[in-house]
Design an enzyme around this catalytic site. Structure first.
Site, PDB file in Angstrom:
ATOM      1  N   LEU A  22       0.748  -1.193  -0.142  1.00 24.46           N
ATOM      2  CA  LEU A  22       0.016  -0.050  -0.171  1.00 24.46           C
ATOM      3  C   LEU A  22       0.812   1.087  -0.056  1.00 24.46           C
ATOM      4  O   LEU A  22       1.752   1.517   0.800  1.00 24.46           O
ATOM      5  CB  LEU A  22      -0.902  -0.004   1.275  1.00 24.46           C
ATOM      6  CG  LEU A  22      -1.651  -1.336   1.511  1.00 24.46           C
ATOM      7  CD1 LEU A  22      -2.434  -1.155   2.761  1.00 24.46           C
ATOM      8  CD2 LEU A  22      -2.428  -1.659   0.227  1.00 24.46           C
ATOM      9  N   GLY A  25      -1.078   6.721  -0.016  1.00 22.55           N
ATOM     10  CA  GLY A  25      -1.443   7.839   0.875  1.00 22.55           C
ATOM     11  C   GLY A  25      -0.447   8.829   0.710  1.00 22.55           C
ATOM     12  O   GLY A  25       0.872   8.681   0.226  1.00 22.55           O
ATOM     13  N   ARG A  29       1.171  13.441   8.336  1.00 23.37           N
ATOM     14  CA  ARG A  29       2.031  13.733   9.335  1.00 23.37           C
ATOM     15  C   ARG A  29       3.545  14.021   9.056  1.00 23.37           C
ATOM     16  O   ARG A  29       4.271  14.362   9.942  1.00 23.37           O
ATOM     17  CB  ARG A  29       1.909  12.600  10.529  1.00 23.37           C
ATOM     18  CG  ARG A  29       0.624  12.240  11.288  1.00 23.37           C
ATOM     19  CD  ARG A  29       0.061  11.094  12.200  1.00 23.37           C
ATOM     20  NE  ARG A  29      -0.123  10.042  10.999  1.00 23.37           N
ATOM     21  CZ  ARG A  29      -0.363   8.728  11.347  1.00 23.37           C
ATOM     22  NH1 ARG A  29      -0.174   8.348  12.677  1.00 23.37           N
ATOM     23  NH2 ARG A  29      -0.623   7.842  10.473  1.00 23.37           N
ATOM     24  N   GLY A  98      -8.809   5.380   2.612  1.00 22.55           N
ATOM     25  CA  GLY A  98      -8.433   4.579   4.008  1.00 22.55           C
ATOM     26  C   GLY A  98      -8.000   2.956   3.326  1.00 22.55           C
ATOM     27  O   GLY A  98      -7.608   2.935   2.142  1.00 22.55           O
ATOM     28  N   ASN A 251       5.774   7.373  10.466  1.00 22.61           N
ATOM     29  CA  ASN A 251       4.573   8.404  10.223  1.00 22.61           C
ATOM     30  C   ASN A 251       4.976   9.931  10.245  1.00 22.61           C
ATOM     31  O   ASN A 251       4.390  10.637   9.932  1.00 22.61           O
ATOM     32  CB  ASN A 251       3.638   8.176  11.230  1.00 22.61           C
ATOM     33  CG  ASN A 251       2.856   6.867  11.133  1.00 22.61           C
ATOM     34  OD1 ASN A 251       2.399   6.528   9.987  1.00 22.61           O
ATOM     35  ND2 ASN A 251       2.627   6.090  11.917  1.00 22.61           N
ATOM     36  N   ARG A 358      33.908  14.116 -11.326  1.00 29.43           N
ATOM     37  CA  ARG A 358      32.570  13.757 -11.337  1.00 29.43           C
ATOM     38  C   ARG A 358      32.490  13.433 -12.934  1.00 29.43           C
ATOM     39  O   ARG A 358      33.495  13.411 -13.544  1.00 29.43           O
ATOM     40  CB  ARG A 358      31.925  15.101 -11.269  1.00 29.43           C
ATOM     41  CG  ARG A 358      32.434  16.210 -12.112  1.00 29.43           C
ATOM     42  CD  ARG A 358      31.685  17.680 -11.627  1.00 29.43           C
ATOM     43  NE  ARG A 358      32.103  18.659 -12.739  1.00 29.43           N
ATOM     44  CZ  ARG A 358      31.805  19.118 -13.606  1.00 29.43           C
ATOM     45  NH1 ARG A 358      30.546  18.702 -14.102  1.00 29.43           N
ATOM     46  NH2 ARG A 358      32.331  20.009 -14.352  1.00 29.43           N
ATOM     47  N   LYS A 376      36.435  16.211 -14.922  1.00 32.55           N
ATOM     48  CA  LYS A 376      35.259  15.774 -15.382  1.00 32.55           C
ATOM     49  C   LYS A 376      35.435  15.065 -16.656  1.00 32.55           C
ATOM     50  O   LYS A 376      36.197  15.541 -17.534  1.00 32.55           O
ATOM     51  CB  LYS A 376      34.284  17.056 -15.511  1.00 32.55           C
ATOM     52  CG  LYS A 376      32.997  16.785 -16.167  1.00 32.55           C
ATOM     53  CD  LYS A 376      32.404  17.857 -17.070  1.00 32.55           C
ATOM     54  CE  LYS A 376      32.731  17.227 -18.428  1.00 32.55           C
ATOM     55  NZ  LYS A 376      32.472  18.065 -19.694  1.00 32.55           N
TER      56      LYS A 376
END
Ligand code: UD1
Ligand code: MG
Length: 505
Positions: A22, A25, A29, A98, A251, A358, A376
């Site tokens: 799941l 959501g 919070r 829900g 949460n 890099r 680079k």
């Protein structure tokens, strides 16, 4: 041979396992505009952790089902990055009504399956495959015939916020009651629902149809299903897990930071105990769980090793350096405050302090890059050196070449990037500008402050602005008793002085 009476394998025992995660959501919070499951732990989105564990359980033989909603595209991307294109099947929950509604969204995909369904939350990142495996085992062997539902529970000192597991006088499972719906007595219960369940798929979906949003949050709770099944006379079993942290969800950002610390210390502990890495100050060392570090390597404080970085044996990484998705060989010293991203450092190299590698920079074995040097998309050949204040971009540097202080490969003409090639045994004088595309031939020398705009043939001294050929240099093997150039100090990349090169000023 004695024959033990054998239990007939139940239907549940022989069924395949499907996994549903799941992840629709928002995670209010977290106080974030980013969906909770996309927040990062150990450098990877929460959902990626759960996906990896899930795929270990189905052994890549079956896809993992993921319910998406909030920032569905980004969540799908994170899942694909972990499981590959065909590793997951996505189910969309259009409105977040829900956890029950989230599972119900998978009815078309899974409703007809004769499988055991393991339901996980995308925000429970530390749960281990073995723990889930034993939950599935308990589910399938419950009373010898398997349960309709097995839920994972843990005991918490402070159960605030979680759904409580309510049992009857005989200790049998009765129902789950959410914090917001619980009576003061129920709130005293320390046994909470971890949000990890096994269901018999064929029983789950009909039960979900009967879930009503009659609760404080007006949501369809998945947590109502076990009680519905129990009322139907089905077996509901509870698996109590002892490590609460492992199976609890994140949460808030406070919890996220606590998990980060746990995961970090777990990673460092394993590096110290299993890999033989010295970590001077574990409180201030940050190593990705996906990194590999070899024996007798030492990490100093404030070192960050990120992504899938591999560091060899006997290396020293000094304070403040950060290495991301790179490969570092054996016996390498990374001095203080270096940044190495998507690059490669060969064996016995030295980097830094304050160096930046890099975009596929590559240092061959035994090469050295010093203070304030940036590389680079460039290769520095074996035993070559660029010790001070240099930029090497789109450059190929041969072996045993010395790049003097302040050298710049001028690779960008305002529109395009161009390559610079510097061959073997070259001495680039301090403050040389190499205007790309340009090539400096083997054993050649550039005078200090040269601006090289044209190719330099091998064995040639050039100097000036723009650089002109000053003289042909005898090959060392041709002129054993007559040194061609008195380069003052190779290591420091000291300029080939006007006097030494015969340059007129
Ligand atoms: C849930 C449980 C609670 C349990 C706790 C454990 C319910 C009603 N409650 O509460 O009993 O103690 O987990 O952590 O299930 N999600 C969706 N769609 C939605 C709502 C949620 O996909 O409409 C997903 C979320 O992205 C998340 C997971 O379901 O990954 C759990 O949702 P969350 O809101 O965190 O549930 P909790 O309130 O923690
Ligand atoms: Mg939760």
């Amino acid at each position: 041979m004695d024959r033990q009476p054998q239990q007939q394998p139940s239907q549940a025992q022989s069924q395949p396992l499907d996994i549903l995660i799941l992840a629709a959501g928002l995670g209010t919070r977290m106080r974030s505009s980013t969906a909770k499951v996309l927040h990062r732990l150990g450098g990877r989105p929460l959902i990626a952790h759960v996906c990896r564990t899930a795929s270990a359980l189905v052994k890549g033989e079956r896809p993992v089902y993921v319910v998406v909603g909030h920032q569905a595209e980004e969540v799908k991307e994170a899942v694909r990055a972990e499981l590959g294109e065909g590793g997951a099947v996505f189910v969309t929950q259009t409105e977040q009504r829900g956890t029950g509604d989230a599972v119900f969204a998978a009815r078309e995909a899974l409703g007809d399956a004769d499988s055991t369904l393991l339901v996980l939350s995308g925000d429970v990142p530390l749960v281990r495959a073995e723990t889930l495996g034993s939950l599935v085992h308990q589910h399938r062997t419950h009373r010898g015939r398997g349960a309709a539902c097995t839920l994972m529970a843990v005991r918490l000192e402070d159960p605030t916020g979680y759904g409580r597991v309510v049992r009857d006088e005989e200790g049998r499972f009765q129902k789950i009651v959410e914090q917001k719906d619980a009576t003061p007595e129920e709130r005293q219960i320390g046994e909470v629902n971890a949000g990890i369940y096994c269901f018999e798929t064929r029983l789950l979906f009909p039960a979900l149809e009967r879930v009503q949003p009659e609760n404080a949050q007006g949501e369809f709770y998945l947590t109502d299903v076990p009680a519905i099944l129990r009322a139907d006379g089905e077996d509901v079993s509870v698996s109590t897990h002892t490590d609460a942290r492992e199976v609890s969800g994140i949460n808030t950002r406070v919890e996220l930071s606590e998990f980060e610390r746990i995961l970090r210390l777990r990673t460092l502990r394993s590096l110290m105990l299993n890999s033989g890495v010295t970590v001077i100050d574990p409180q201030h060392t940050y190593v990705s769980p996906d990194a590999q570090i070899g024996r007798d390597t030492t990490l100093h404080p404030n070192v960050h090793v990120e992504g899938r970085t591999v560091i060899g044996e006997g290396c020293e990484v000094m304070q403040g350096s950060r290495i991301v998705d790179s490969r570092v060989g054996n016996g390498v010293t990374v001095k203080d405050h270096c940044l190495i991203v998507e690059s490669e450092v060969g064996d016995h190299c030295a980097v830094g302090p304050f160096a930046h590698l890099r975009m596929n920079a590559r240092m061959e074995d035994g090469s050295t890059v010093g203070n304030f040097v940036e590389m680079k998309k460039s290769r520095l050949g074996s035993k070559s050196k660029a010790m001070h204040l240099t930029y090497l971009g789109d450059a190929e540097v041969g072996e045993r070449t010395n790049i003097g202080a302040g050298t710049v490969t001028c690779n960008y003409d305002g529109k395009n990037k161009h390559p610079t090639v510097i061959e073997h045994d070259v001495k680039i004088g301090s403050d040389t500008m190499l205007v790309a595309p340009v090539r400096v031939g083997a054993r050649s020398v550039t005078g200090a402050g040269s601006v090289v705009t044209e190719d330099v043939p091998p064995d040639t001294l050039v100097a000036g602005v723009p650089a002109k050929v000053k003289k042909k240099l005898p090959r060392e093997d041709e002129a054993a008793d007559k040194p061609a150039v008195e380069s003052k100090n190779e290591d420091a990349g000291e300029p080939v002085t006007a006097a030494a090169t015969g340059e007129e000023r």
